[in-house]
Design a protein around this motif. Structure first.
Motif, PDB file in Angstrom:
ATOM      1  N   SER A   1      49.483  29.810  27.884  1.00 19.88           N
ATOM      2  CA  SER A   1      49.504  28.904  26.730  1.00 19.88           C
ATOM      3  C   SER A   1      50.027  27.560  27.230  1.00 19.88           C
ATOM      4  N   PRO A   2      50.034  26.523  26.398  1.00 19.56           N
ATOM      5  CA  PRO A   2      50.667  25.274  26.826  1.00 19.56           C
ATOM      6  C   PRO A   2      52.155  25.429  27.127  1.00 19.56           C
ATOM      7  N   LEU A   3      52.741  26.550  26.709  1.00 25.19           N
ATOM      8  CA  LEU A   3      54.142  26.833  27.007  1.00 25.19           C
ATOM      9  C   LEU A   3      54.312  27.785  28.188  1.00 25.19           C
ATOM     10  N   GLN A   4      53.223  28.310  28.705  1.00 28.21           N
ATOM     11  CA  GLN A   4      53.272  29.228  29.845  1.00 28.21           C
ATOM     12  C   GLN A   4      52.073  28.920  30.742  1.00 28.21           C
ATOM     13  N   LEU A   5      52.309  28.050  31.716  1.00 25.87           N
ATOM     14  CA  LEU A   5      51.224  27.488  32.518  1.00 25.87           C
ATOM     15  C   LEU A   5      51.067  28.137  33.886  1.00 25.87           C
ATOM     16  N   ALA A   6      51.858  29.156  34.185  1.00 29.23           N
ATOM     17  CA  ALA A   6      51.880  29.702  35.542  1.00 29.23           C
ATOM     18  C   ALA A   6      50.500  30.055  36.095  1.00 29.23           C
ATOM     19  N   PRO A   7      49.607  30.690  35.323  1.00 28.22           N
ATOM     20  CA  PRO A   7      48.307  31.065  35.917  1.00 28.22           C
ATOM     21  C   PRO A   7      47.472  29.889  36.408  1.00 28.22           C
ATOM     22  N   LEU A   8      47.772  28.679  35.908  1.00 19.84           N
ATOM     23  CA  LEU A   8      47.076  27.490  36.398  1.00 19.84           C
ATOM     24  C   LEU A   8      47.465  27.167  37.837  1.00 19.84           C
ATOM     25  N   TYR A   9      48.681  27.538  38.222  1.00 19.54           N
ATOM     26  CA  TYR A   9      49.247  27.064  39.480  1.00 19.54           C
ATOM     27  C   TYR A   9      49.543  28.169  40.499  1.00 19.54           C
ATOM     28  N   ASP A  10      49.472  29.440  40.087  1.00 19.00           N
ATOM     29  CA  ASP A  10      49.805  30.522  41.024  1.00 19.00           C
ATOM     30  C   ASP A  10      48.562  31.233  41.562  1.00 19.00           C
ATOM     31  N   GLU A  11      47.408  30.593  41.429  1.00 20.70           N
ATOM     32  CA  GLU A  11      46.122  31.067  41.940  1.00 20.70           C
ATOM     33  C   GLU A  11      45.489  32.165  41.091  1.00 20.70           C
ATOM     34  N   THR A  12      46.122  32.548  39.975  1.00 23.91           N
ATOM     35  CA  THR A  12      45.529  33.587  39.128  1.00 23.91           C
ATOM     36  C   THR A  12      44.160  33.156  38.627  1.00 23.91           C
ATOM     37  N   PHE A  13      44.105  31.975  37.990  1.00 22.90           N
ATOM     38  CA  PHE A  13      42.834  31.506  37.436  1.00 22.90           C
ATOM     39  C   PHE A  13      41.845  31.124  38.542  1.00 22.90           C
ATOM     40  N   ASP A  14      42.337  30.510  39.599  1.00 22.85           N
ATOM     41  CA  ASP A  14      41.450  30.141  40.711  1.00 22.85           C
ATOM     42  C   ASP A  14      40.796  31.387  41.305  1.00 22.85           C
ATOM     43  N   GLY A  15      41.600  32.423  41.507  1.00 24.96           N
ATOM     44  CA  GLY A  15      41.076  33.642  42.101  1.00 24.96           C
ATOM     45  C   GLY A  15      40.054  34.321  41.216  1.00 24.96           C
ATOM     46  N   LEU A  16      40.305  34.344  39.904  1.00 23.71           N
ATOM     47  CA  LEU A  16      39.360  34.973  38.990  1.00 23.71           C
ATOM     48  C   LEU A  16      38.065  34.175  38.909  1.00 23.71           C
ATOM     49  N   GLN A  17      38.180  32.854  38.887  1.00 27.62           N
ATOM     50  CA  GLN A  17      36.964  32.045  38.882  1.00 27.62           C
ATOM     51  C   GLN A  17      36.149  32.305  40.145  1.00 27.62           C
ATOM     52  N   ASP A  18      36.829  32.433  41.269  1.00 23.01           N
ATOM     53  CA  ASP A  18      36.143  32.696  42.526  1.00 23.01           C
ATOM     54  C   ASP A  18      35.412  34.041  42.492  1.00 23.01           C
ATOM     55  N   GLN A  19      36.004  35.023  41.817  1.00 24.59           N
ATOM     56  CA  GLN A  19      35.395  36.344  41.695  1.00 24.59           C
ATOM     57  C   GLN A  19      34.390  36.421  40.538  1.00 24.59           C
ATOM     58  N   ARG A  20      34.265  35.334  39.786  1.00 27.75           N
ATOM     59  CA  ARG A  20      33.410  35.300  38.590  1.00 27.75           C
ATOM     60  C   ARG A  20      33.838  36.369  37.573  1.00 27.75           C
ATOM     61  N   VAL A  21      35.137  36.428  37.359  1.00 27.91           N
ATOM     62  CA  VAL A  21      35.734  37.355  36.395  1.00 27.91           C
ATOM     63  C   VAL A  21      36.529  36.534  35.386  1.00 27.91           C
ATOM     64  N   ALA A  22      36.260  36.733  34.113  1.00 23.76           N
ATOM     65  CA  ALA A  22      36.945  35.977  33.062  1.00 23.76           C
ATOM     66  C   ALA A  22      38.252  36.664  32.679  1.00 23.76           C
ATOM     67  N   PRO A  23      39.355  35.935  32.639  1.00 22.94           N
ATOM     68  CA  PRO A  23      40.613  36.536  32.189  1.00 22.94           C
ATOM     69  C   PRO A  23      40.661  36.667  30.680  1.00 22.94           C
ATOM     70  N   MET A  24      41.443  37.610  30.205  1.00 25.08           N
ATOM     71  CA  MET A  24      41.843  37.662  28.806  1.00 25.08           C
ATOM     72  C   MET A  24      43.237  37.050  28.721  1.00 25.08           C
ATOM     73  N   ILE A  25      43.523  36.396  27.607  1.00 23.99           N
ATOM     74  CA  ILE A  25      44.776  35.640  27.477  1.00 23.99           C
ATOM     75  C   ILE A  25      45.608  36.191  26.329  1.00 23.99           C
ATOM     76  N   TRP A  26      46.813  36.672  26.650  1.00 29.32           N
ATOM     77  CA  TRP A  26      47.711  37.077  25.569  1.00 29.32           C
ATOM     78  C   TRP A  26      48.739  35.991  25.292  1.00 29.32           C
ATOM     79  N   SER A  27      49.191  35.947  24.046  1.00 28.42           N
ATOM     80  CA  SER A  27      50.158  34.952  23.567  1.00 28.42           C
ATOM     81  C   SER A  27      49.675  33.518  23.778  1.00 28.42           C
ATOM     82  N   PRO A  28      48.432  33.177  23.370  1.00 28.26           N
ATOM     83  CA  PRO A  28      47.925  31.818  23.576  1.00 28.26           C
ATOM     84  C   PRO A  28      48.671  30.755  22.775  1.00 28.26           C
TER      85      PRO A  28
END
Length: 304
Positions: free
Chosen positions: A190-217
């Protein structure tokens, strides 16, 4: 119910993953909403009208009670099962009256526990299959090979159609994904929890062509609390909301969904009005300036 926008679309979470609604209805607090079975069924029906056909569960929600409440409602109209997707999670053991054998809160990703959890979820939800099963949290004792073999056995038995994880790091996700194709990683963002933007979580999933689900948006509702620390963020969100003519909830969901890894955010409300505001985000695209204004307010500084 009259909808003021097109129904929420369905998307595949990966090349071989399930087709889920772009916004997912979270059932974590279903037991707190004090709804009679017929009212629970009406909520499911109204979500479907909005195009929100995916419902997120976990065995532990409501101290092991929520899946049963949902299944009780679904039993009132069994044909509805063909119109929805059921997601559940397992692997956390709570100390609960519903599980007197649990002496300590712990994780269990053994084949025995995963299989037993699936059978319990199927019974409680009154269905014969899950569309998607997630390992709820990484377990220090998890054996990737054992989990992959368990997933394969459950798929072959027709109990679960797709599999994923929740709260896994990029490395943990990729270790299991190499052994068995994973459909998603459900993470907090969420805008209050940005870690996946910077810890490679989102980058890695995009690279694998896998969409994340987001809890507590919405940050567990903290975005709407009068907290001085988040005042600049609320101001920025209010500005974009005024510019777009949309509620703040819609803006936040659109901000999340604009990421190129194509996240599927999960609602946490039992109010159909709030769920409709989330669904409306599928029609809103922010300008790049608006998107970065929200990020700047969230981090408290300009990008480097």
């Amino acid at each position: 119910m009259t909808t003021l926008h097109a129904p929420c679309p369905a998307v595949r979470t990966s090349d071989q993953g399930p087709a889920l609604s772009r916004v997912v209805a979270g059932m974590w607090r279903l037991g707190e909403w004090n709804l009679a079975p017929q009212a629970r069924l009406a909520l499911i029906e109204r979500c479907i009208e909005l195009g929100i056909t995916t419902f997120d569960h976990a065995d532990i929600y409501g101290h092991y009670s929520v899946e049963g409440l949902f299944g009780e409602a679904l039993a009132l109209q069994p044909a509805m099962r063909q119109r929805i997707q059921l997601v559940s999670k397992c692997g956390i053991q709570l100390v609960s009256k519903a599980r007197p054998q649990h002496a300590i809160k712990a994780y269990d990703t053994s084949a025995e526990h995963i299989t037993a959890s699936v059978h319990n979820s199927l019974r409680e939800l009154q269905t014969d299959y899950l569309d998607l099963l997630l390992i709820h949290r990484p377990d220090p004792l998890m054996d990737f090979d054992e989990i992959a073999e368990t997933f394969e056995a459950l798929r072959e038995a027709g109990k679960v159609r797709h599999f994923g994880v929740s709260n896994f790091t990029r490395h943990q996700f990729e270790c299991l994904h190499r052994r068995f194709p994973l459909a998603t990683n459900q993470v907090e963002f969420s805008p209050l929890q940005l870690a996946p933007l910077y810890d490679e979580t989102f980058d890695g999933l995009q690279d694998q062509r896998v969409a994340p689900m987001i809890w507590s948006p919405l940050g567990g509702g903290r975005l709407f609390r009068d907290d001085p620390a988040s005042a600049p963020l609320r101001t920025a969100l209010g500005k974009v909301a005024a510019e777009t003519g949309r509620p703040v909830t819609t803006v936040v969901f659109a901000w999340i969904m604009q990421l190129p890894c194509a996240p599927l955010p999960i609602t946490g409300s039992g109010r159909i009005e709030a769920i409709a505001e989330a669904a409306a985000a599928t029609e809103l695209k922010l300008t790049r300036t608006q998107w970065f204004e929200i990020l700047r307010a969230a981090t408290g500084h300009d990008v480097p």
